[in-house]
Design an enzyme around this catalytic site. Structure first.
Site, PDB file in Angstrom:
ATOM      1  N   HIS A  99      63.942  45.670  44.483  1.00 29.38           N
ATOM      2  CA  HIS A  99      64.085  44.447  43.679  1.00 29.38           C
ATOM      3  C   HIS A  99      64.780  43.374  44.535  1.00 29.38           C
ATOM      4  O   HIS A  99      65.670  43.686  45.320  1.00 29.38           O
ATOM      5  CB  HIS A  99      64.905  44.742  42.420  1.00 29.38           C
ATOM      6  CG  HIS A  99      64.838  43.628  41.429  1.00 29.38           C
ATOM      7  ND1 HIS A  99      65.555  42.467  41.591  1.00 29.38           N
ATOM      8  CD2 HIS A  99      64.114  43.462  40.298  1.00 29.38           C
ATOM      9  CE1 HIS A  99      65.273  41.641  40.589  1.00 29.38           C
ATOM     10  NE2 HIS A  99      64.400  42.222  39.788  1.00 29.38           N
ATOM     11  N   GLU A 148      57.059  39.801  42.212  1.00 25.03           N
ATOM     12  CA  GLU A 148      58.131  39.102  41.507  1.00 25.03           C
ATOM     13  C   GLU A 148      58.638  37.936  42.357  1.00 25.03           C
ATOM     14  O   GLU A 148      59.565  38.101  43.161  1.00 25.03           O
ATOM     15  CB  GLU A 148      59.290  40.063  41.222  1.00 25.03           C
ATOM     16  CG  GLU A 148      58.955  41.161  40.258  1.00 25.03           C
ATOM     17  CD  GLU A 148      60.165  41.534  39.410  1.00 25.03           C
ATOM     18  OE1 GLU A 148      60.005  41.659  38.197  1.00 25.03           O
ATOM     19  OE2 GLU A 148      61.272  41.670  39.957  1.00 25.03           O
TER      20      GLU A 148
HETATM   21  P1  PGA Z   1      63.213  38.180  34.194  1.00 22.11           P
HETATM   22  O1  PGA Z   1      63.481  39.297  35.312  1.00 22.11           O
HETATM   23  O2  PGA Z   1      62.139  38.710  33.279  1.00 22.11           O
HETATM   24  O3  PGA Z   1      64.541  38.025  33.508  1.00 22.11           O
HETATM   25  O4  PGA Z   1      62.771  36.951  34.905  1.00 22.11           O
HETATM   26  C1  PGA Z   1      62.438  40.038  35.885  1.00 22.11           C
HETATM   27  C2  PGA Z   1      62.976  40.973  36.926  1.00 22.11           C
HETATM   28  O5  PGA Z   1      63.926  40.606  37.648  1.00 22.11           O
HETATM   29  O6  PGA Z   1      62.489  42.120  37.056  1.00 22.11           O
END
Ligand code: PGA
Length: 222
Positions: A99, A148
């Protein structure tokens, strides 16, 4: 019907009392079961709640799976305070790896992440490997990746479904990965615009997964 992954990433949030409330609310809804849905719902809770999350899922007869948000790069043994995959596996089937918050705040680099993919697979945890774009390297052994983009995480400004499709398509072409998800400010209103995209196989949800009603809306609308 394609398989859709709906993954909650609770990050560093919730006490055990909060989790009980969350499951109490979820169990009031009719949640899709394995026979009527192709949706795989995974709750990635903090280490402290993995056991409780797994117990609540069983107690409420939910067809949800548990995931960890990370794990130690050490194997089990003399590593005080570390959570090795061998121990995590007792409660979880999946684990998020790479992440952007860990890459940034804990300096996790490509080498460490590749090693984590190896140890996840060794102990039977399926990696959910986060990338920030199609240029982020993905090590061998990954079957689920999540695109992401940093600008979209926790900002309320998601990427466009068209961009998500383009990146997911590129990742599939480049690495032959079967499932690519999108994550970043997903909510109940926009989820379908992402899951309708042919190369996008689901969503990774942070903020909106903390609230049981909002998460249920995402499951239903996906
Ligand atoms: P968010 O986070 O939905 O709050 O934007 C997604 C993530 O970091 O996996």
């Amino acid at each position: 019907m394609k398989k859709i992954f709906i993954i909650a990433n609770w990050k560093s949030n919730k006490t055990s009392a909060d989790v009980k409330d969350w499951f109490d609310k979820i169990s009031e809804y009719k949640v899709p079961t394995s026979t009527d849905s192709e949706k795989e719902i995974i709750i990635c809770s903090p280490f402290t709640l993995l056991s409780g999350t797994s117990a609540f899922i069983k107690e409420n007869h939910l067809n949800f799976k548990v995931g960890a948000q990370d794990f130690s790069s050490f194997d089990s043994g003399a590593h005080t305070g570390e959570e090795p995959p061998e121990l995590i596996r007792e409660f979880a089937d999946y684990a998020i790896i790479g992440h952007s918050e860990r890459r940034k705040d804990l300096s996790e680099n490509d080498e460490i992440l590749a090693q984590k993919v190896v140890s996840a697979n060794k102990y039977g945890l399926t990696p959910i490997f986060c990338v920030q774009g199609s240029d982020t390297p993905i090590p061998p052994g990954v079957t689920i990746a999540a695109y992401e983009p940093i600008f979209a995480i926790g900002t309320g400004q998601p990427d466009t479904p068209e961009d998500a499709e383009m990146v997911a398509h590129k990742i599939k072409e480049k690495y032959g990965i079967p499932f690519v998800l999108y994550g970043g400010s997903v909510n109940g209103e926009d989820v379908k615009s992402f899951t309708d995209m042919p190369s996008v196989d689901g969503v990774l949800v942070g903020g909106a997964s903390l609230d049981a009603d909002k998460f249920m809306e995402i499951i239903k609308n996906s």
